[in-house]
Design a protein around this motif. Structure first.
Motif, PDB file in Angstrom:
ATOM      1  N   ASP A   1      -4.531   0.700  -9.078  1.00  0.00           N
ATOM      2  CA  ASP A   1      -4.848   0.795  -8.145  1.00  0.00           C
ATOM      3  C   ASP A   1      -4.020  -0.144  -6.958  1.00  0.00           C
ATOM      4  OD1 ASP A   1      -6.719   0.114  -5.609  1.00  0.00           O
ATOM      5  OD2 ASP A   1      -8.397   1.632  -6.069  1.00  0.00           O
TER       6      ASP A   1
ATOM      7  N   GLU B   1      -2.238   6.440   2.148  1.00  0.00           N
ATOM      8  CA  GLU B   1      -2.847   8.374   1.145  1.00  0.00           C
ATOM      9  C   GLU B   1      -2.470   8.711   0.266  1.00  0.00           C
ATOM     10  OE1 GLU B   1      -6.238   9.211   2.255  1.00  0.00           O
ATOM     11  OE2 GLU B   1      -5.640   7.581   3.282  1.00  0.00           O
ATOM     12  N   ARG B   2      -1.199   8.735  -0.216  1.00  0.00           N
ATOM     13  CA  ARG B   2      -0.218   8.608  -1.462  1.00  0.00           C
ATOM     14  C   ARG B   2      -0.410   8.110  -2.457  1.00  0.00           C
ATOM     15  NH1 ARG B   2       2.880  12.280   1.155  1.00  0.00           N
ATOM     16  NH2 ARG B   2       4.243  12.354  -0.727  1.00  0.00           N
ATOM     17  N   ALA B   3      -0.389   9.151  -3.886  1.00  0.00           N
ATOM     18  CA  ALA B   3      -0.660   8.722  -4.646  1.00  0.00           C
ATOM     19  C   ALA B   3       1.414   9.113  -5.824  1.00  0.00           C
ATOM     20  CB  ALA B   3      -1.087   9.164  -6.074  1.00  0.00           C
TER      21      ALA B   3
ATOM     22  N   MET C   1       0.646  13.665  -2.148  1.00  0.00           N
ATOM     23  CA  MET C   1      -0.383  13.981  -0.602  1.00  0.00           C
ATOM     24  C   MET C   1      -2.060  13.506  -2.250  1.00  0.00           C
ATOM     25  SD  MET C   1      -0.769  12.849   1.788  1.00  0.00           S
ATOM     26  CE  MET C   1      -0.173  12.531   2.490  1.00  0.00           C
ATOM     27  N   ALA C   2      -2.482  12.505  -2.147  1.00  0.00           N
ATOM     28  CA  ALA C   2      -4.281  12.413  -2.658  1.00  0.00           C
ATOM     29  C   ALA C   2      -4.367  13.433  -2.562  1.00  0.00           C
ATOM     30  CB  ALA C   2      -4.249  10.878  -3.628  1.00  0.00           C
ATOM     31  N   SER C   3      -5.241  13.412  -1.551  1.00  0.00           N
ATOM     32  CA  SER C   3      -6.276  14.809  -1.537  1.00  0.00           C
ATOM     33  C   SER C   3      -5.721  16.238  -1.777  1.00  0.00           C
ATOM     34  CB  SER C   3      -6.227  14.602   0.264  1.00  0.00           C
ATOM     35  OG  SER C   3      -5.298  14.661   0.343  1.00  0.00           O
TER      36      SER C   3
ATOM     37  N   THR D   1       0.817  -0.914   0.262  1.00  0.00           N
ATOM     38  CA  THR D   1      -0.470   0.135  -0.390  1.00  0.00           C
ATOM     39  C   THR D   1       0.890   1.507   0.044  1.00  0.00           C
ATOM     40  OG1 THR D   1      -2.030   1.348   1.114  1.00  0.00           O
ATOM     41  CG2 THR D   1      -0.143  -0.036   2.821  1.00  0.00           C
TER      42      THR D   1
ATOM     43  N   SER E   1       6.037  11.953  -6.326  1.00  0.00           N
ATOM     44  CA  SER E   1       4.923  11.639  -5.246  1.00  0.00           C
ATOM     45  C   SER E   1       3.749  12.253  -4.142  1.00  0.00           C
ATOM     46  CB  SER E   1       5.858  10.722  -3.801  1.00  0.00           C
ATOM     47  OG  SER E   1       4.578  10.322  -2.825  1.00  0.00           O
TER      48      SER E   1
ATOM     49  N   ARG F   1      -6.267  10.295  -7.076  1.00  0.00           N
ATOM     50  CA  ARG F   1      -6.351   8.627  -6.120  1.00  0.00           C
ATOM     51  C   ARG F   1      -6.098   9.132  -4.992  1.00  0.00           C
ATOM     52  NH1 ARG F   1      -8.739   4.614 -10.922  1.00  0.00           N
ATOM     53  NH2 ARG F   1      -8.958   3.464  -9.356  1.00  0.00           N
ATOM     54  N   LYS F   2      -5.727   8.283  -4.191  1.00  0.00           N
ATOM     55  CA  LYS F   2      -5.369   7.768  -3.490  1.00  0.00           C
ATOM     56  C   LYS F   2      -4.968   5.552  -3.043  1.00  0.00           C
ATOM     57  CE  LYS F   2      -7.824   6.370   0.582  1.00  0.00           C
ATOM     58  NZ  LYS F   2      -8.226   5.778   1.930  1.00  0.00           N
ATOM     59  N   ASN F   3      -4.037   5.890  -2.987  1.00  0.00           N
ATOM     60  CA  ASN F   3      -3.214   4.638  -3.576  1.00  0.00           C
ATOM     61  C   ASN F   3      -2.780   4.055  -4.426  1.00  0.00           C
ATOM     62  OD1 ASN F   3      -1.653   1.840  -1.751  1.00  0.00           O
ATOM     63  ND2 ASN F   3      -4.170   1.244  -2.131  1.00  0.00           N
TER      64      ASN F   3
END
Length: 167
Positions: free
Chosen positions: A140, A100-102, A114-116, A97, A112, A121-123
């Motif tokens: 995913d 929370e990162r992408a 922080m997705a938010s 996993t 890399s 999308r995270k992960n």
């Protein structure tokens, strides 16, 4: 020694050779020198026809991402694996996993986020199609599925990035 990818991190260079060995390169007495070499070679854990590898920094760690082609065509990505570097042993640990990162990987830049914070999308691992540079795909990590992310030439699926400007 020929290198497939390299990254500068904490005053050193970490370079992955085309044979899968990791070399640590430092400047010693004004000359670059290999100061560490992994004992084992790194390749994807699954059998493949072809793979592409990418090194990147994520939250103070070095990650290695493999885009894997198991089927007959080297132009299809049908698997992705992500590893984290164990600095003390110069070995790789497989990640299940990203939290929370992408991660975005590409030939000119990998990063890399922080997705938010960027609206993705995270992960997930985002990558461009090896033949059609206009297509972005998403792997995913939770489901193991690969899907079309967006196309830069199709307005219905293109990504829109909004940057806040503080005045």
């Amino acid at each position: 020694m020929q290198f497939a990818d390299a990254i500068g991190f904490n005053g050193k260079f970490y370079a992955l050779s085309v044979q899968g060995s990791l070399a640590v390169i430092e400047v010693v007495d004004s000359s670059p020198r290999v100061t560490g070499l992994s004992a084992t070679r790194m390749v994807p854990s699954v059998s493949s026809k072809h793979f592409r590898e990418y090194l990147l920094e994520s939250e103070g760690e070095i990650l290695l991402v493999y885009l894997i082609s198991r089927k007959s065509s080297v132009h299809n990505v049908d698997g992705v694996e992500v590893y984290r570097l164990n600095f003390a042993r110069l070995s790789w640990l497989k990640l299940e996993t990203l939290g929370e990162r992408a991660v975005f990987v590409g030939s000119n830049c990998s990063m890399s986020v922080m997705a938010s914070e960027v609206g993705c999308r995270k992960n997930c691992i985002y990558f461009r199609h090896p033949v059609d540079d206009d297509l972005w795909w998403v792997y995913d990590m939770e489901s193991g599925n690969i899907s079309l992310g967006w196309s830069e030439t199709n307005p219905a699926t293109s990504a829109i990035w909004i940057e806040q400007i503080d005045e």
